[in-house]
Structure formats: structure tokens, C-alpha cells
Design an enzyme around this catalytic site. Sequence first.
Site, PDB file in Angstrom:
ATOM      1  N   ASP A 132     -17.239   4.427  13.875  1.00  0.00           N
ATOM      2  CA  ASP A 132     -15.598   5.361  13.399  1.00  0.00           C
ATOM      3  C   ASP A 132     -15.274   3.685  13.022  1.00  0.00           C
ATOM      4  OD1 ASP A 132     -13.708   5.297  11.314  1.00  0.00           O
ATOM      5  OD2 ASP A 132     -12.457   6.673  13.591  1.00  0.00           O
ATOM      6  N   SER A 179     -12.972   1.272  10.460  1.00  0.00           N
ATOM      7  CA  SER A 179     -12.752   1.229   9.197  1.00  0.00           C
ATOM      8  C   SER A 179     -13.155   0.061   7.534  1.00  0.00           C
ATOM      9  CB  SER A 179     -11.205   1.010   9.258  1.00  0.00           C
ATOM     10  OG  SER A 179     -10.460   0.834   7.850  1.00  0.00           O
ATOM     11  N   ALA A 180     -12.861   0.750   6.304  1.00  0.00           N
ATOM     12  CA  ALA A 180     -14.034   0.635   5.010  1.00  0.00           C
ATOM     13  C   ALA A 180     -13.093  -0.793   5.193  1.00  0.00           C
ATOM     14  CB  ALA A 180     -13.832   0.678   3.986  1.00  0.00           C
ATOM     15  N   ASP A 181     -11.941  -1.321   5.702  1.00  0.00           N
ATOM     16  CA  ASP A 181     -10.625  -2.204   5.265  1.00  0.00           C
ATOM     17  C   ASP A 181     -11.412  -3.663   6.132  1.00  0.00           C
ATOM     18  OD1 ASP A 181      -8.965  -0.254   4.626  1.00  0.00           O
ATOM     19  OD2 ASP A 181      -7.288  -0.715   6.900  1.00  0.00           O
ATOM     20  N   LYS A 183      -3.356  -2.054  15.520  1.00  0.00           N
ATOM     21  CA  LYS A 183      -3.281  -1.728  16.888  1.00  0.00           C
ATOM     22  C   LYS A 183      -4.285  -1.539  17.754  1.00  0.00           C
ATOM     23  CE  LYS A 183       0.448   0.828  14.554  1.00  0.00           C
ATOM     24  NZ  LYS A 183       0.192   1.973  13.659  1.00  0.00           N
ATOM     25  N   VAL A 190      -5.511  -0.219   2.930  1.00  0.00           N
ATOM     26  CA  VAL A 190      -5.223  -1.368   2.534  1.00  0.00           C
ATOM     27  C   VAL A 190      -6.551  -1.859   2.033  1.00  0.00           C
ATOM     28  CG1 VAL A 190      -6.425  -3.480   4.149  1.00  0.00           C
ATOM     29  CG2 VAL A 190      -4.257  -2.101   4.618  1.00  0.00           C
ATOM     30  N   GLU A 228       0.552  -1.324   0.167  1.00  0.00           N
ATOM     31  CA  GLU A 228       0.061  -0.155  -0.023  1.00  0.00           C
ATOM     32  C   GLU A 228       0.806   1.315  -0.211  1.00  0.00           C
ATOM     33  OE1 GLU A 228      -1.593   1.925   3.674  1.00  0.00           O
ATOM     34  OE2 GLU A 228      -0.928  -0.165   4.738  1.00  0.00           O
ATOM     35  N   LYS A 272      -6.263  10.310   1.354  1.00  0.00           N
ATOM     36  CA  LYS A 272      -5.713   9.326   1.318  1.00  0.00           C
ATOM     37  C   LYS A 272      -6.780   8.280   0.748  1.00  0.00           C
ATOM     38  CE  LYS A 272      -6.661   6.416   5.766  1.00  0.00           C
ATOM     39  NZ  LYS A 272      -7.071   6.878   7.247  1.00  0.00           N
TER      40      LYS A 272
HETATM   41  N1  PSU Z   1      -2.736   1.098  10.716  1.00  0.00           N
HETATM   42  C1  PSU Z   1      -1.747   1.423  10.834  1.00  0.00           C
HETATM   43  N2  PSU Z   1      -0.980   1.973   9.871  1.00  0.00           N
HETATM   44  C2  PSU Z   1      -1.119   2.710   8.972  1.00  0.00           C
HETATM   45  C3  PSU Z   1      -2.862   2.284   8.747  1.00  0.00           C
HETATM   46  C4  PSU Z   1      -3.054   1.631   9.611  1.00  0.00           C
HETATM   47  O1  PSU Z   1      -1.352   0.696  11.733  1.00  0.00           O
HETATM   48  O2  PSU Z   1      -0.633   2.525   7.972  1.00  0.00           O
HETATM   49  C5  PSU Z   1      -3.100   3.638   7.877  1.00  0.00           C
HETATM   50  C6  PSU Z   1      -3.762   1.644   6.724  1.00  0.00           C
HETATM   51  O3  PSU Z   1      -3.744   1.732   5.069  1.00  0.00           O
HETATM   52  C7  PSU Z   1      -5.295   2.165   6.738  1.00  0.00           C
HETATM   53  C8  PSU Z   1      -5.672   2.921   7.428  1.00  0.00           C
HETATM   54  O4  PSU Z   1      -5.896   0.594   5.568  1.00  0.00           O
HETATM   55  O5  PSU Z   1      -4.978   3.641   7.599  1.00  0.00           O
HETATM   56  C9  PSU Z   1      -6.676   2.804   7.057  1.00  0.00           C
HETATM   57  O6  PSU Z   1      -7.130   4.190   7.651  1.00  0.00           O
HETATM   58  P1  PSU Z   1      -8.725   4.348   8.109  1.00  0.00           P
HETATM   59  O7  PSU Z   1      -9.138   3.795   9.887  1.00  0.00           O
HETATM   60  O8  PSU Z   1      -8.954   6.337   7.960  1.00  0.00           O
HETATM   61  O9  PSU Z   1      -9.653   3.178   7.476  1.00  0.00           O
HETATM   62 MN    MN Z   2     -11.729   6.003   9.682  1.00  0.00          MN
END
Ligand code: PSU
Ligand code: MN
Length: 302
Positions: free
Chosen positions: A137, A139-141, A158, A105, A24, A85
Site C-alpha cells: 500500500d 499512495s499514488a500521491d 502523518k 493530492v 484538494e 475519492k
Molecule cells: N493524509 C492526510 N489527510 C488527508 C489525506 C491524506 O493527512 O486528507 C488524503 C489526501 O487526499 C491524500 C489521500 O491525497 O488521502 C491519500 O489517499 P491514499 O493513501 O489512498 O492514496
Molecule cells: Mn493506498
Amino acid sequence: MIDLVLSSEVRAAKDAGRAIVALESTIITHGMPYPQNVEVAAQVEQDIRDAGATPATIAVIDGKLHVGLEADQLQTLGQAKGVAKLSRADMAACIATGGTGATTVAATMIAAQFAGVEVFATGGIGGVHKGAESTFDISADLHELAQTRVTVVAAGAKAILDVPKTLEVLETLGVPVIAYGQDAFPAFWSAQSPLPAPLRMDDAIQIAQAHATRNALGLPGGQLVANPIPADDQIPAEELTPIIEAAQADADTHGITGKGVTPYLLQRIFELTEGRSLTANIALVRNNARLAAQIAQELIKI
Ligand code: PSU
Ligand code: MN
């Protein structure tokens, strides 16, 4: 309609039927400071080559979908300011409007599948944030893992996240969560956590076979491989817990929401640990890249 640009080495690997590992780019633009971000990205690519596969760092540059970046493109992206992003919701809009963005991701999985790449290495995935019961909140991941056929190697989730809730959502979505070589779900900066992982596998062959079996069953979605950080590079959880709480409190004070939350927390933790979080982060990403390279090579054999 989609301008897909393969790097010269990804093109060569595809033509020769060799193993490819996706990487990524949000980790480069929003996860680590310059110049370490570019150095680490290049190092991780080299780790994948040394382990016998070809790296494909993914990003959108001027409306083109790049699968594999040339060294100068990596440099430019790593220094660029205000890069978007991109996740599932906005990657197509960025491509359509000629924009530039780093892939999370979720977006990296979409691009990898589009380019025929089935294995992806990163540091940590997004998940369910603390306080999600009021902020929503998530994540879409997580949803991406449920619908896109890519095996993602990460070091767990994390502690900036609500890890038990993250595991619950992955279970609900039918995402296999596989701890590599141990029973516990690894906790990013620490190899161990009190939470058992739903599945355990001890070698890359099993992981590749499970990936292939899901495809054979016609199941959508990928797998999350949770690879523990090497023991020497860990940061004890008791040291990080107060730092994470402080970072979260700062985020709340500053009213950080949406896409801004994860990058803000990562940056604050970097500052509050005086860079130690980054050192650990680098070690675990490299470790994940090596395992992903093995899985990708096993997948080719199947
Ligand atoms: N978690 C980490 N390091 C990162 C990310 C998440 O420990 O760099 C990044 C990744 O690109 C992940 C994104 O897909 O943050 C998730 O963001 P969000 O929570 O806004 O979906
Ligand atoms: Mn988010």
C-alpha cells in the site's frame, strides 16, 4: 472533450495574471466531518485571499472538472454522501461517465497542471503505509509528485504512514522534499521529527526559484514543501503513537484495504482524540495555505 469549469474568481485571476493556489477536495469529503469540513474549506480559501492569492478548490461534479468552487458547490460537496475519492487511476473515468468525485493530492495535481496552476496547499500527502512490505500500500500521491509539475505544500507525512519509507520512496522517485524553516522533516501533528529533511529552505522566494529551475531544466514532477505545524497547535507524538496503533489495529480487524485505509484511519484518530486531531489539522492546513499563497506570488514575479 473535457468540460473545464473555472470559478468566477479563478477566471478573473487567470485573466489578470494573478497568483492562484489549488486546494484538494478529498480532505473535505473523506478527511473531515460535516459541518467542520465546509467551514474549514471556506476558511482556508479566505486565508489564501487574505495572503494575496486566489483559491481554486478542485473537484469533479457531474462529469465536469471544476477548478475553483462557488460557495454553494462547496456546501453541496461537503454534505454529499458516497462521493468517489479520485486519484490518477480513476479521475478520467469519473469525468467520462459524468460522475462526481473529490480529488486526492494526486488528482488535484493533475487538474491543477491541466488548468495552469503550479502551487497547491493541503494537509498531509499520502505515502507508504505501515506494513507496505506485505500490503504494497503506497499512495499514488508519491508517483504523482514525480511526474506532475506542481509544488505541494503539506505539513509532512502523518505517523499513520511509515515516514522513513515514504522519504525513501520520494528520494528514489527524484522528488525534492524541502523542509520550510527547519532541518527536520515535520511530522504532521508535530513540528519536529527525528528524521532530517533532504532539503531546507527558509523563504518562499527560494522555493519558487527551485520550482522554476526544475521547469527550466525540463524536469518533470513537482516539489514537496514540508511546512511544520505552528508550535501552539501541536499534539505530542507520545500522545498520538498509541492512538495511531489502535486505529491501525482496528483497520486490520475490519479488513480495510485500498482507498478505504486513509479515510478510515483519519476518522478513527478523530474519534480517539475526541476531535483534537481535527483542531490541529485545521491549524496546519491554514498555515500551509498561507505559505502556498506566498510561493505562488513569488512564482508570478519570476
Ligand atoms: N493524509 C492526510 N489527510 C488527508 C489525506 C491524506 O493527512 O486528507 C488524503 C489526501 O487526499 C491524500 C489521500 O491525497 O488521502 C491519500 O489517499 P491514499 O493513501 O489512498 O492514496
Ligand atoms: Mn493506498
